[in-house]
Design a protein around this motif. Structure first.
Motif, PDB file in Angstrom:
ATOM      1  N   VAL A 436      52.747  44.498  50.571  1.00 26.90           N
ATOM      2  CA  VAL A 436      52.533  43.106  50.204  1.00 26.90           C
ATOM      3  C   VAL A 436      52.929  42.908  48.738  1.00 26.90           C
ATOM      4  O   VAL A 436      52.533  43.693  47.868  1.00 26.90           O
ATOM      5  CB  VAL A 436      51.066  42.702  50.421  1.00 26.90           C
ATOM      6  CG1 VAL A 436      50.804  41.299  49.898  1.00 26.90           C
ATOM      7  CG2 VAL A 436      50.708  42.797  51.906  1.00 26.90           C
ATOM      8  N   ARG A 437      53.704  41.854  48.454  1.00 29.67           N
ATOM      9  CA  ARG A 437      54.156  41.629  47.075  1.00 29.67           C
ATOM     10  C   ARG A 437      53.138  40.798  46.302  1.00 29.67           C
ATOM     11  O   ARG A 437      52.626  39.791  46.798  1.00 29.67           O
ATOM     12  CB  ARG A 437      55.510  40.926  47.066  1.00 29.67           C
ATOM     13  CG  ARG A 437      56.649  41.837  47.497  1.00 29.67           C
ATOM     14  CD  ARG A 437      57.901  41.625  46.669  1.00 29.67           C
ATOM     15  NE  ARG A 437      58.469  40.291  46.841  1.00 29.67           N
ATOM     16  CZ  ARG A 437      59.492  39.820  46.122  1.00 29.67           C
ATOM     17  NH1 ARG A 437      60.028  40.569  45.171  1.00 29.67           N
ATOM     18  NH2 ARG A 437      59.978  38.625  46.341  1.00 29.67           N
ATOM     19  N   VAL A 438      52.882  41.225  45.080  1.00 27.48           N
ATOM     20  CA  VAL A 438      51.876  40.601  44.230  1.00 27.48           C
ATOM     21  C   VAL A 438      52.510  40.218  42.900  1.00 27.48           C
ATOM     22  O   VAL A 438      53.370  40.933  42.376  1.00 27.48           O
ATOM     23  CB  VAL A 438      50.686  41.571  44.010  1.00 27.48           C
ATOM     24  CG1 VAL A 438      49.730  41.033  42.963  1.00 27.48           C
ATOM     25  CG2 VAL A 438      49.970  41.838  45.331  1.00 27.48           C
ATOM     26  N   LEU A 439      52.094  39.076  42.353  1.00 28.55           N
ATOM     27  CA  LEU A 439      52.502  38.666  41.013  1.00 28.55           C
ATOM     28  C   LEU A 439      51.271  38.785  40.112  1.00 28.55           C
ATOM     29  O   LEU A 439      50.318  38.027  40.237  1.00 28.55           O
ATOM     30  CB  LEU A 439      53.011  37.221  41.036  1.00 28.55           C
ATOM     31  CG  LEU A 439      53.401  36.624  39.674  1.00 28.55           C
ATOM     32  CD1 LEU A 439      54.553  37.415  39.042  1.00 28.55           C
ATOM     33  CD2 LEU A 439      53.764  35.149  39.812  1.00 28.55           C
ATOM     34  N   HIS A 440      51.320  39.754  39.206  1.00 29.81           N
ATOM     35  CA  HIS A 440      50.171  40.023  38.334  1.00 29.81           C
ATOM     36  C   HIS A 440      50.656  40.179  36.898  1.00 29.81           C
ATOM     37  O   HIS A 440      51.536  40.999  36.608  1.00 29.81           O
ATOM     38  CB  HIS A 440      49.467  41.305  38.795  1.00 29.81           C
ATOM     39  CG  HIS A 440      48.301  41.692  37.940  1.00 29.81           C
ATOM     40  ND1 HIS A 440      47.217  40.869  37.738  1.00 29.81           N
ATOM     41  CD2 HIS A 440      48.046  42.835  37.246  1.00 29.81           C
ATOM     42  CE1 HIS A 440      46.339  41.486  36.958  1.00 29.81           C
ATOM     43  NE2 HIS A 440      46.827  42.676  36.640  1.00 29.81           N
ATOM     44  N   PRO A 457      36.150  44.640  40.423  1.00 31.53           N
ATOM     45  CA  PRO A 457      35.866  44.854  41.850  1.00 31.53           C
ATOM     46  C   PRO A 457      37.126  44.742  42.704  1.00 31.53           C
ATOM     47  O   PRO A 457      38.074  44.027  42.353  1.00 31.53           O
ATOM     48  CB  PRO A 457      34.860  43.754  42.179  1.00 31.53           C
ATOM     49  CG  PRO A 457      35.087  42.702  41.128  1.00 31.53           C
ATOM     50  CD  PRO A 457      35.461  43.443  39.896  1.00 31.53           C
ATOM     51  N   SER A 458      37.120  45.440  43.802  1.00 33.21           N
ATOM     52  CA  SER A 458      38.282  45.440  44.692  1.00 33.21           C
ATOM     53  C   SER A 458      38.480  44.074  45.355  1.00 33.21           C
ATOM     54  O   SER A 458      37.513  43.400  45.724  1.00 33.21           O
ATOM     55  CB  SER A 458      38.112  46.510  45.774  1.00 33.21           C
ATOM     56  OG  SER A 458      39.136  46.403  46.748  1.00 33.21           O
ATOM     57  N   ASP A 459      39.726  43.653  45.500  1.00 30.53           N
ATOM     58  CA  ASP A 459      40.036  42.412  46.212  1.00 30.53           C
ATOM     59  C   ASP A 459      40.822  42.707  47.490  1.00 30.53           C
ATOM     60  O   ASP A 459      41.517  41.844  48.017  1.00 30.53           O
ATOM     61  CB  ASP A 459      40.823  41.461  45.312  1.00 30.53           C
ATOM     62  CG  ASP A 459      42.164  42.048  44.883  1.00 30.53           C
ATOM     63  OD1 ASP A 459      42.426  43.233  45.179  1.00 30.53           O
ATOM     64  OD2 ASP A 459      42.958  41.317  44.251  1.00 30.53           O
ATOM     65  N   GLU A 460      40.711  43.926  47.966  1.00 32.27           N
ATOM     66  CA  GLU A 460      41.495  44.347  49.126  1.00 32.27           C
ATOM     67  C   GLU A 460      41.195  43.505  50.362  1.00 32.27           C
ATOM     68  O   GLU A 460      42.100  43.190  51.140  1.00 32.27           O
ATOM     69  CB  GLU A 460      41.255  45.828  49.430  1.00 32.27           C
ATOM     70  CG  GLU A 460      42.116  46.345  50.580  1.00 32.27           C
ATOM     71  CD  GLU A 460      42.083  47.851  50.714  1.00 32.27           C
ATOM     72  OE1 GLU A 460      42.322  48.354  51.834  1.00 32.27           O
ATOM     73  OE2 GLU A 460      41.833  48.543  49.703  1.00 32.27           O
ATOM     74  N   ALA A 461      39.936  43.140  50.563  1.00 35.43           N
ATOM     75  CA  ALA A 461      39.582  42.360  51.752  1.00 35.43           C
ATOM     76  C   ALA A 461      40.307  41.010  51.746  1.00 35.43           C
ATOM     77  O   ALA A 461      40.811  40.550  52.782  1.00 35.43           O
ATOM     78  CB  ALA A 461      38.072  42.155  51.814  1.00 35.43           C
ATOM     79  N   SER A 462      40.377  40.360  50.573  1.00 39.08           N
ATOM     80  CA  SER A 462      41.038  39.062  50.477  1.00 39.08           C
ATOM     81  C   SER A 462      42.544  39.198  50.698  1.00 39.08           C
ATOM     82  O   SER A 462      43.152  38.395  51.414  1.00 39.08           O
ATOM     83  CB  SER A 462      40.768  38.450  49.092  1.00 39.08           C
ATOM     84  OG  SER A 462      41.489  37.245  48.925  1.00 39.08           O
ATOM     85  N   VAL A 463      43.142  40.217  50.095  1.00 38.65           N
ATOM     86  CA  VAL A 463      44.582  40.437  50.261  1.00 38.65           C
ATOM     87  C   VAL A 463      44.899  40.784  51.712  1.00 38.65           C
ATOM     88  O   VAL A 463      45.899  40.333  52.279  1.00 38.65           O
ATOM     89  CB  VAL A 463      45.082  41.536  49.306  1.00 38.65           C
ATOM     90  CG1 VAL A 463      46.560  41.830  49.538  1.00 38.65           C
ATOM     91  CG2 VAL A 463      44.851  41.122  47.854  1.00 38.65           C
ATOM     92  N   GLN A 464      44.042  41.571  52.329  1.00 39.43           N
ATOM     93  CA  GLN A 464      44.217  41.938  53.737  1.00 39.43           C
ATOM     94  C   GLN A 464      44.178  40.686  54.616  1.00 39.43           C
ATOM     95  O   GLN A 464      44.999  40.523  55.532  1.00 39.43           O
ATOM     96  CB  GLN A 464      43.102  42.897  54.162  1.00 39.43           C
ATOM     97  CG  GLN A 464      43.093  43.258  55.643  1.00 39.43           C
ATOM     98  CD  GLN A 464      43.933  44.466  55.959  1.00 39.43           C
ATOM     99  OE1 GLN A 464      44.039  45.390  55.143  1.00 39.43           O
ATOM    100  NE2 GLN A 464      44.538  44.475  57.140  1.00 39.43           N
ATOM    101  N   GLN A 465      43.229  39.803  54.347  1.00 39.95           N
ATOM    102  CA  GLN A 465      43.120  38.574  55.126  1.00 39.95           C
ATOM    103  C   GLN A 465      44.356  37.701  54.947  1.00 39.95           C
ATOM    104  O   GLN A 465      44.925  37.194  55.926  1.00 39.95           O
ATOM    105  CB  GLN A 465      41.867  37.803  54.700  1.00 39.95           C
ATOM    106  CG  GLN A 465      41.612  36.548  55.525  1.00 39.95           C
ATOM    107  CD  GLN A 465      40.411  35.774  55.027  1.00 39.95           C
ATOM    108  OE1 GLN A 465      40.320  35.455  53.849  1.00 39.95           O
ATOM    109  NE2 GLN A 465      39.482  35.486  55.925  1.00 39.95           N
ATOM    110  N   TYR A 466      44.791  37.536  53.723  1.00 40.56           N
ATOM    111  CA  TYR A 466      45.983  36.743  53.434  1.00 40.56           C
ATOM    112  C   TYR A 466      47.203  37.289  54.170  1.00 40.56           C
ATOM    113  O   TYR A 466      47.928  36.553  54.855  1.00 40.56           O
ATOM    114  CB  TYR A 466      46.234  36.731  51.921  1.00 40.56           C
ATOM    115  CG  TYR A 466      47.675  36.534  51.513  1.00 40.56           C
ATOM    116  CD1 TYR A 466      48.251  35.267  51.490  1.00 40.56           C
ATOM    117  CD2 TYR A 466      48.481  37.634  51.145  1.00 40.56           C
ATOM    118  CE1 TYR A 466      49.578  35.093  51.116  1.00 40.56           C
ATOM    119  CE2 TYR A 466      49.799  37.461  50.768  1.00 40.56           C
ATOM    120  CZ  TYR A 466      50.345  36.189  50.761  1.00 40.56           C
ATOM    121  OH  TYR A 466      51.656  36.018  50.397  1.00 40.56           O
ATOM    122  N   ALA A 467      47.435  38.589  54.031  1.00 34.72           N
ATOM    123  CA  ALA A 467      48.625  39.195  54.633  1.00 34.72           C
ATOM    124  C   ALA A 467      48.577  39.137  56.155  1.00 34.72           C
ATOM    125  O   ALA A 467      49.617  38.968  56.814  1.00 34.72           O
ATOM    126  CB  ALA A 467      48.771  40.639  54.153  1.00 34.72           C
TER     127      ALA A 467
END
Length: 483
Positions: A436-440, A457-467
Motif C-alpha cells: 500500500v502506498r503512503v504519503l508521509h 500507536p500503530s495505525d495498521e488496523a485503519s490502513v488495513q480497512q482502507y486498503a
C-alpha cells in the motif's frame, strides 16, 4: 482507456463507525458509510473505486456499509448502447420537442422522479465535508449564472416532495440544485412475460407478419435529414456539431421494424419557425478528478464537466458529469424550478445516455452510463431500474449482475449478495498490505517502510480497512496521506 501518467491520487481515509442521518428513511443514525477526502484523483482510480461501490459528492468519496446501513445503496449502471427508451421516456422527449417547436408550455402535473439526497447525507455527517451552507459566492461562479436573482438549493431526493430534503437559500440565480442525477417516470408494468400475438381477424387490426407502414412525411423527413447531415459533415473535426451529426447519421438508417431511439428525438432538426431555441455547452469544472486526454479517448477528454442547457439565451439547467474510462457518471443536476414541467431530470438523463453513445464512437470502452445508487428499500427510489438494460454491483464480489436477477433477492432482503456462485470471491481484494502506498512527510513510500518509521500507536488496523475497501490495485496507485 485513460493513460494516467499525471499526478497520483491523494486521499485521506476517515473510517466510518458512526452512523448519521439517512436521507431516505429519515433514521437519525442508521446511515453508515466509509469515507475519504480526495485532494486529487485520477479518472482511472475513480473508475475503479465506483466499480467497488464508492461514489463522490464534491471531493468527499464515500462507500455505504452495505450489510449495516439502513438503506443499502447499490451502484447501478445502464448499458447505454443497448438502451431502449420506455414510453414514459419518449413522452418526456416529445414534450420537450413540442415545447421548443410550438411553444406549448402546458404545465400539467408532471410525473417527476424523486431525487437522491447524497449532499444532505454527507453534509450532516461528522467528516470534514464542505456543506452547502458553507459555499461562498466565488464557489458558485463556475455555473455562469445571473447574480441578481436568488437560488433555491434543494437535494435531488426532494424532487416534487418537499419533505425529501432541506432547502437552503444562496444568493445567485433561481436554479434548483439537485444531487445524484435522474428524475423519475412512473413505474411501468413488467414485460418479462412475452406477448403472444394472435393473427388478426379479417378486416380487423394490423397484419403483424408484415412490416409496419411508414408515413410518407416520415420517409421525407428522414431523407432530408440524411442529406442535411451529409452536406454538413465537413464541419471542423472535433466540434460538438460534427460529433452529434456523425453519430446521428450512423443511426438514422431505415429502421422499418424498429422503434425510435433517443437520437431520433434528441438530434432531430427543428422547423425554421421554432418558438424556442435550446442550446448546450460543455466545459471542465472544479473537481478532485484530474483532467486527462488519451489518443483513443473522447475528443473532450476525461474529467468532470458542466453541461449547460440554454433556452433562448437563458440558462435553465446544468448537469454535472464525470467522463471516465468506461462510463459517463452522472453527479448532479442544477435546474430552474420554473421549467420543472419539462421533466428536466428525465430529459437530461436521456440526453446523457445519448452523449455516452456518442462518445463510444471514438472511445469504444466508454459504453456505460452510471446513475449513482439504486435503493430498493426506498420504493420511490426504484425508478433508476426503468433505464434498461441495467446492472447492479454485487456488494461482496463486485461483479455486475442484470437487475432482473437482483430484484427477487432484494424483495426478500434489503441487503443481498447478487453473485450466486458461493465460491466466488472479490478478485480485487487486498493481498499485500505492505505494498500500500503512503504519503508521509512529503515522501512516498510503501506501507512496509512507513510502518517501521512511524512513531506512536500503530495505525495498521485503519490502513488495513482502507486498503480492503479500495482494493489492491487502487491501494498501490493512490497515496494514502498519513500525518
Amino acid at each position: 482507456m485513460a493513460t494516467g501518467g499525471g499526478s497520483p491520487s491523494i486521499v485521506e481515509f476517515f473510517g466510518g463507525e458512526d452512523g448519521y442521518r439517512c436521507g431516505y428513511c429519515r433514521s437519525d443514525t442508521g446511515n453508515l458509510s466509509h469515507g475519504m477526502w480526495a485532494h486529487s484523483m485520477t479518472v482511472q482510480d475513480y473508475q475503479d473505486l465506483i466499480d467497488r461501490g464508492w461514489r463522490r459528492s464534491g471531493k468527499y468519496v464515500y462507500k455505504p456499509i452495505m450489510n449495516q446501513t439502513c438503506c443499502p445503496q447499490y451502484t447501478i449502471r445502464c448499458r447505454a448502447l443497448q438502451f431502449q427508451a420506455s414510453k414514459s421516456h419518449k413522452k418526456v422527449l416529445k414534450k420537450m420537442l413540442k415545447f421548443i417547436s410550438k411553444g406549448d408550455a402546458s404545465k400539467v402535473a408532471s410525473e417527476e422522479e424523486p431525487m437522491d439526497s447524497h449532499i444532505e447525507d454527507v453534509a450532516t455527517c461528522d467528516f470534514p465535508h464542505k456543506s452547502e451552507s458553507q459555499v461562498s459566492q466565488s464557489d458558485l461562479t463556475p455555473l455562469a449564472v445571473d447574480q441578481a436573482e436568488r437560488v433555491e438549493n434543494e437535494d435531488k431526493d426532494s424532487g416534487e416532495t418537499k419533505e425529501e430534503g432541506n432547502v437552503q437559500k444562496v444568493e445567485s440565480d433561481s436554479v434548483q440544485i439537485c444531487a445524484d442525477k435522474g428524475t423519475p417516470v412512473p413505474a411501468e408494468p413488467s414485460h418479462s412475460a412475452k406477448a403472444v400475438h394472435a393473427p388478426p381477424k379479417p378486416g380487423k387490426g394490423a397484419d403483424l407478419s408484415k412490416p409496419l407502414c411508414r408515413k410518407a412525411k416520415d420517409i421525407r423527413k428522414e431523407r432530408k435529414l440524411q442529406k442535411l447531415l451529409q452536406n454538413q459533415m465537413g464541419t471542423a473535426e472535433g466540434s460538438q456539431l460534427q460529433g452529434d451529426q456523425a453519430f446521428l447519421l450512423q443511426n438514422s438508417k431505415s429502421k422499418t421494424n424498429q422503434p425510435k431511439n433517443i437520437e431520433d428525438f434528441v438530434f432531430v432538426p427543428l422547423p425554421d419557425d421554432a418558438r424556442h431555441k435550446l442550446e448546450f455547452t460543455r466545459f471542465l469544472c472544479d473537481s478532485p478528478l484530474e483532467a486527462e486526454h488519451a489518443p483513443n479517448g473522447p475528443e473532450c477528454g476525461y474529467g468532470s464537466f458542466h453541461q449547460q442547457y440554454w433556452l433562448d439565451g437563458k440558462i435553465i439547467a446544468v448537469g454535472v458529469i464525470d467522463i471516465l474510462p468506461y462510463c459517463v457518471s452522472s453527479v448532479y443536476l442544477y435546474y430552474d424550478p420554473d421549467f420543472s414541467f419539462l421533466s428536466l431530470g428525465v430529459y437530461s438523463a436521456l440526453r446523457e445516455i445519448a452523449f455516452t453513445r456518442q462518445l463510444c464512437v471514438k472511445a469504444p470502452d466508454l459504453c456505460f452510463y452510471y446513475m449513482g445508487f439504486y435503493i430498493h428499500s426506498c420504493p420511490k427510489m426504484r425508478y433508476k431500474g426503468q433505464y434498461k438494460p441495467s446492472d447492479l454491483l454485487c456488494p461482496e464480489t463486485y461483479v455486475w449482475t442484470p437487475i432482473e436477477q437482483c430484484l427477487p433477492l432484494l424483495e426478500h432482503s434489503k441487503y443481498s449478495r447478487f453473485n450466486q456462485d458461493g465460491k466466488a470471491v472479490d478478485e480485487g481484494r487486498l493481498k499485500e498490505l505492505g505494498r500500500v502506498r503512503v504519503l508521509h512527510k512529503r515522501t512516498v513510500m510503501p506501507y512496509s517502510i512507513y510502518k517501521k518509521r512511524r512513531k506512536g500507536p500503530s495505525d495498521e488496523a485503519s490502513v488495513q480497512q482502507y486498503a480492503s475497501l479500495v482494493g489492491q490495485t487502487c491501494s498501490e496507485r493512490m497515496l494514502l496521506f498519513r500525518s
